[in-house]
Design a protein around this motif. Structure first.
Motif, mmCIF file in Angstrom:
data_model
loop_
_atom_site.group_PDB
_atom_site.id
_atom_site.type_symbol
_atom_site.label_atom_id
_atom_site.label_comp_id
_atom_site.label_asym_id
_atom_site.label_seq_id
_atom_site.Cartn_x
_atom_site.Cartn_y
_atom_site.Cartn_z
ATOM 1 N N ASP A 18 3.781 -1.270 -10.736
ATOM 2 C CA ASP A 18 3.873 -0.594 -12.037
ATOM 3 C C ASP A 18 5.208 -0.774 -12.743
ATOM 4 O O ASP A 18 5.473 -0.089 -13.729
ATOM 5 C CB ASP A 18 3.581 0.897 -11.854
ATOM 6 C CG ASP A 18 2.214 1.119 -11.233
ATOM 7 O OD1 ASP A 18 1.253 0.484 -11.694
ATOM 8 O OD2 ASP A 18 2.107 1.903 -10.276
ATOM 9 N N GLY A 41 0.798 -1.220 0.000
ATOM 10 C CA GLY A 41 0.000 0.000 0.000
ATOM 11 C C GLY A 41 0.829 1.266 0.000
ATOM 12 O O GLY A 41 0.309 2.343 -0.297
ATOM 13 N N ASP A 42 2.125 1.161 0.317
ATOM 14 C CA ASP A 42 2.996 2.340 0.310
ATOM 15 C C ASP A 42 3.266 2.801 -1.115
ATOM 16 O O ASP A 42 3.347 2.000 -2.045
ATOM 17 C CB ASP A 42 4.340 2.034 0.980
ATOM 18 C CG ASP A 42 4.252 1.936 2.490
ATOM 19 O OD1 ASP A 42 3.205 2.309 3.051
ATOM 20 O OD2 ASP A 42 5.237 1.479 3.105
ATOM 21 N N THR A 43 3.426 4.095 -1.274
ATOM 22 C CA THR A 43 3.815 4.692 -2.543
ATOM 23 C C THR A 43 5.322 4.907 -2.529
ATOM 24 O O THR A 43 5.865 5.421 -1.557
ATOM 25 C CB THR A 43 3.095 6.038 -2.747
ATOM 26 O OG1 THR A 43 1.692 5.800 -2.731
ATOM 27 C CG2 THR A 43 3.484 6.679 -4.054
ATOM 28 N N GLY A 92 2.064 -3.710 -3.969
ATOM 29 C CA GLY A 92 0.895 -4.567 -3.862
ATOM 30 C C GLY A 92 1.344 -6.001 -3.652
ATOM 31 O O GLY A 92 2.530 -6.275 -3.442
ATOM 32 N N LYS A 148 6.936 6.368 -10.286
ATOM 33 C CA LYS A 148 6.114 6.260 -9.089
ATOM 34 C C LYS A 148 5.321 4.961 -9.145
ATOM 35 O O LYS A 148 4.695 4.654 -10.163
ATOM 36 C CB LYS A 148 5.167 7.456 -9.001
ATOM 37 C CG LYS A 148 4.523 7.614 -7.653
ATOM 38 C CD LYS A 148 3.792 8.937 -7.595
ATOM 39 C CE LYS A 148 3.500 9.318 -6.174
ATOM 40 N NZ LYS A 148 2.912 10.646 -6.083
ATOM 41 N N THR A 149 5.358 4.184 -8.077
ATOM 42 C CA THR A 149 4.687 2.890 -8.032
ATOM 43 C C THR A 149 4.111 2.659 -6.644
ATOM 44 O O THR A 149 4.467 3.342 -5.695
ATOM 45 C CB THR A 149 5.661 1.762 -8.433
ATOM 46 O OG1 THR A 149 4.950 0.521 -8.490
ATOM 47 C CG2 THR A 149 6.816 1.640 -7.462
ATOM 48 N N THR A 150 3.243 1.692 -6.558
ATOM 49 C CA THR A 150 2.639 1.295 -5.289
ATOM 50 C C THR A 150 3.009 -0.156 -5.022
ATOM 51 O O THR A 150 3.076 -0.957 -5.949
ATOM 52 C CB THR A 150 1.102 1.438 -5.363
ATOM 53 O OG1 THR A 150 0.789 2.783 -5.672
ATOM 54 C CG2 THR A 150 0.455 1.064 -4.049
ATOM 55 N N PHE A 171 6.317 -4.364 -6.599
ATOM 56 C CA PHE A 171 6.072 -3.031 -7.147
ATOM 57 C C PHE A 171 5.138 -3.202 -8.341
ATOM 58 O O PHE A 171 5.505 -3.806 -9.342
ATOM 59 C CB PHE A 171 7.377 -2.355 -7.574
ATOM 60 C CG PHE A 171 8.263 -1.961 -6.434
ATOM 61 C CD1 PHE A 171 7.773 -1.216 -5.373
ATOM 62 C CD2 PHE A 171 9.594 -2.317 -6.409
ATOM 63 C CE1 PHE A 171 8.586 -0.832 -4.326
ATOM 64 C CE2 PHE A 171 10.416 -1.938 -5.364
ATOM 65 C CZ PHE A 171 9.909 -1.195 -4.323
ATOM 66 N N ASP A 182 4.036 8.263 2.221
ATOM 67 C CA ASP A 182 2.824 7.674 2.788
ATOM 68 C C ASP A 182 3.092 6.483 3.704
ATOM 69 O O ASP A 182 2.385 5.499 3.666
ATOM 70 C CB ASP A 182 1.868 7.221 1.677
ATOM 71 C CG ASP A 182 1.492 8.350 0.748
ATOM 72 O OD1 ASP A 182 1.461 9.496 1.210
ATOM 73 O OD2 ASP A 182 1.248 8.077 -0.430
ATOM 74 N N THR A 183 4.126 6.553 4.514
ATOM 75 C CA THR A 183 4.367 5.494 5.475
ATOM 76 C C THR A 183 4.405 6.110 6.862
ATOM 77 O O THR A 183 4.601 7.305 7.032
ATOM 78 C CB THR A 183 5.709 4.763 5.243
ATOM 79 O OG1 THR A 183 6.774 5.649 5.545
ATOM 80 C CG2 THR A 183 5.823 4.255 3.821
#
Length: 77
Positions: A57, A30-32, A47, A43-45, A55, A72-73
């Motif tokens: 993307d 869930g982290d970006t 999952g 930029k990836t998320t 990663f 976002d952590t």
């Protein structure tokens, strides 16, 4: 936070050195993350794929050993 992306304890971590000590910050599902690939920030998320963090993307295995920035952590607030 910026550092090298490493794979430890079955998860991605951001490795950096400060005051002569190694520091590892877990990168959670869930982290970006921004990963420096081929001289461009991607930029990836994070999952899940096949039961492990991935990663989403970028290609499987890409990112490890690259410079990364996390957002976002709980560690980056």
């Amino acid at each position: 936070m910026e550092g090298e992306i490493v794979w430890r304890k079955n998860q991605y971590m951001l490795q950096y050195f400060a005051d002569g000590d190694e520091h590892l910050i877990p990168i959670h599902v869930g982290d970006t993350v921004e990963v420096l690939l081929n001289d461009a920030w991607v930029k990836t998320t994070v999952g899940m794929r096949m039961g492990e963090p991935h990663f989403m993307d970028i290609n499987y295995g890409d990112g490890i050993g690259c410079i990364g920035r996390i957002f976002d952590t709980e560690h980056n607030q």
